[in-house]
Design a protein around this motif. Structure first.
Motif, PDB file in Angstrom:
ATOM      1  N   LEU A   1      12.251  47.453  87.160  1.00  0.00           N
ATOM      2  CA  LEU A   1      10.891  47.762  87.614  1.00  0.00           C
ATOM      3  C   LEU A   1      10.506  49.226  87.415  1.00  0.00           C
TER       4      LEU A   1
ATOM      5  N   THR B   1      15.346  43.775  89.235  1.00  0.00           N
ATOM      6  CA  THR B   1      14.745  44.701  90.206  1.00  0.00           C
ATOM      7  C   THR B   1      14.815  46.142  89.712  1.00  0.00           C
TER       8      THR B   1
ATOM      9  N   GLY C   1       7.263  44.428  93.225  1.00  0.00           N
ATOM     10  CA  GLY C   1       8.302  43.703  92.506  1.00  0.00           C
ATOM     11  C   GLY C   1       9.616  43.635  93.260  1.00  0.00           C
ATOM     12  N   SER C   2       9.951  44.708  93.976  1.00  0.00           N
ATOM     13  CA  SER C   2      11.206  44.719  94.732  1.00  0.00           C
ATOM     14  C   SER C   2      11.215  43.679  95.844  1.00  0.00           C
TER      15      SER C   2
ATOM     16  N   LEU D   1       3.884  42.864  86.336  1.00  0.00           N
ATOM     17  CA  LEU D   1       3.370  43.516  87.546  1.00  0.00           C
ATOM     18  C   LEU D   1       2.491  44.718  87.203  1.00  0.00           C
TER      19      LEU D   1
ATOM     20  N   ILE E   1      10.768  39.707  93.418  1.00  0.00           N
ATOM     21  CA  ILE E   1      11.835  39.232  92.524  1.00  0.00           C
ATOM     22  C   ILE E   1      12.985  38.548  93.258  1.00  0.00           C
TER      23      ILE E   1
ATOM     24  N   ALA F   1       3.339  48.810  91.785  1.00  0.00           N
ATOM     25  CA  ALA F   1       3.925  47.648  91.110  1.00  0.00           C
ATOM     26  C   ALA F   1       5.425  47.559  91.376  1.00  0.00           C
TER      27      ALA F   1
ATOM     28  N   TRP G   1       9.225  41.123  84.248  1.00  0.00           N
ATOM     29  CA  TRP G   1       8.590  41.581  85.478  1.00  0.00           C
ATOM     30  C   TRP G   1       7.897  42.940  85.384  1.00  0.00           C
TER      31      TRP G   1
ATOM     32  N   SER H   1       7.638  49.857  85.090  1.00  0.00           N
ATOM     33  CA  SER H   1       6.237  49.520  85.375  1.00  0.00           C
ATOM     34  C   SER H   1       5.301  50.718  85.211  1.00  0.00           C
TER      35      SER H   1
END
Length: 443
Positions: free
Chosen positions: A130, A127, A107-108, A62, A111, A103, A58, A133
């Motif tokens: 992330l 999570t 993502g939070s 992202l 996901i 991002a 992820w 990112s």
């Protein structure tokens, strides 16, 4: 004086030397990835490998989905004469940090929804991951700057040192009996951080953080970046959408089988990555006709090499995959063979795309990649529920065929490319020998 000497050394190395250097680095990285893949596959099995892949994919997905085309634009403008390289780099760095935070926020939200069938611990770890990112986006800016500066030694070090660090950590986990999906995920994520910090500090100290004309640089980066952004998005989604859909539609063990096949098939990208790393900055310095001539000359040679390597890998596929990863991954052999064809075709298409990028027409590549992505998403949603991971591989192969056909059609209609330009000639062979001799004469 030292900076001048280093610059002269980089210039003497030449394009052929840079390709050799990047290719050697790619081979080294490939070897490291194979070893780390073997460790994870044998200790975690298909299900654990699938969970681990779902947790670490992820941050990069992202981040690379939100580049706004800035890394590509940075290379393009830094290679142009009379450009303020310092302002361009510092501005791109600020932009990457902001985009990385965006991002993380996206993502939070995504996901927990998309990975609802996974355990709570897996979702929570994915999570938390992330936070990588912004680091991934900063890394993309740094690699773009190093490419533009011709610092391929540093560029290669920045790429292979995190992979080597991952291997060291994995070996420690093996000897201490702590090989779990979570610990191996940390082994993949953490080594990137010190390299990103070190490279950023080095470049910032060279260009200085206080730069004028940042607003002007931002306008330039966004102007070119937006036109090439579709290419980044389509390329990122094309590289991850199959895994994302497998995560949402199939079991972790199915994802584990698929990821092993996909990663091993990427060995065919080793040459292509080396070529495009050097080709795009080099072609961006040339006029339109010269850039396209160089692109096709490189394409002709890489086609022959890719076909030869692909045939060997296809024959050795059943033995290599099972020998490396164990009998629990024998169901991945047919998928691996399909992905060999797909990877070879996609790598050649990307080499051809560099021609459009280098003459300031990234929009053409963006349109092609968006069409390819659209067809891929449709096929994946149809074939994955029907054929499982085999359907995912077939979808990628069909989409790559579509992409190659469209690019070829554009070259034929827009640039009047003749059939002979697709075929290697004696002139091409002499050209390569001349470049190799020039490179050897300098050492």
């Amino acid at each position: 004086m030292m900076i001048v000497k280093l610059a002269n050394f980089r210039n003497k190395r030449g394009s052929i030397g840079n390709v050799f250097q990047v290719f050697a680095s790619n081979v080294f990285i490939l070897g490291l990835n194979v070893v780390t893949g073997i460790i994870i596959a044998r200790y975690l099995g298909p299900e654990g490998r699938g969970e681990q892949a779902a947790m670490i994919m992820w941050p990069r997905f992202l981040a690379y989905s939100l580049t706004m085309g800035v890394p590509t634009a940075l290379i393009y403008f830094m290679k142009r004469k009379d450009e303020d390289q310092g302002s361009l780099y510092i501005t791109a760095l600020y932009m990457s940090i902001i985009l990385g935070i965006i991002a993380m926020a996206l993502g939070s939200v995504i996901i927990p929804f998309w990975m609802k069938d996974y355990s709570t611990l897996v979702v929570e770890f994915a999570t938390l991951a992330l936070v990588m990112s912004p680091v991934a986006l900063i890394g993309s800016i740094n690699t773009a700057a190093l490419q533009s500066r011709g610092e391929y030694r540093q560029f290669n070090f920045m790429r292979y040192s995190p992979v080597f660090g991952t291997l060291i950590i994995l070996l420690i986990l093996v000897f201490t009996n702590h090989v779990t999906p979570f610990m191996t995920s940390i082994a993949f994520l953490v080594p990137v951080i010190p390299i990103a910090i070190w490279t950023t500090v080095r470049l910032v100290s060279y260009y200085k953080i206080k730069q004028r004309q940042k607003r002007r640089s931002a306008k330039k980066l966004m102007s070119y970046g937006i036109r090439s952004y579709g290419t980044d998005v389509a390329g990122t989604f094309s590289g991850y959408i199959d895994q994302i859909l497998v995560v949402g539609l199939l079991s972790p063990s199915a994802l584990g089988l698929y990821v092993v096949s996909l990663n091993l098939a990427k060995m065919l990208n080793t040459l292509q990555n080396a070529i495009t790393t050097v080709l795009y900055p080099k072609a961006s310095e040339l006029g339109a006709n010269e850039a396209l001539d160089l692109t096709f000359r490189v394409f002709r040679f890489s086609s022959i090499i890719t076909v030869l390597i692909g045939a060997l890998v296809f024959i050795a596929a059943p033995y290599a995959l099972i020998m490396l990863y164990g009998s629990s991954f024998d169901d991945a052999v047919p998928v691996f063979r399909i992905l060999i064809f797909q990877t070879a075709l996609a790598s050649l298409s990307w080499i051809l795309s560099q021609g459009f990028m280098s003459i300031g027409r990234p929009g053409a590549v963006t349109i092609v990649r968006l069409i390819t992505l659209g067809s891929n998403v449709i096929l994946l949603n149809i074939l994955i529920p029907w054929l499982g991971i085999h359907g995912a591989a077939i979808s990628l192969l069909i989409s790559s065929c579509v992409e190659f056909f469209i690019i070829s059609f554009i070259y034929k209609m827009k640039h009047k490319v003749m059939i002979k330009q697709w075929l290697i000639s004696g002139k091409d062979i002499r050209w390569v020998f001349e470049r190799v001799q020039q490179y050897r004469s300098k050492y």
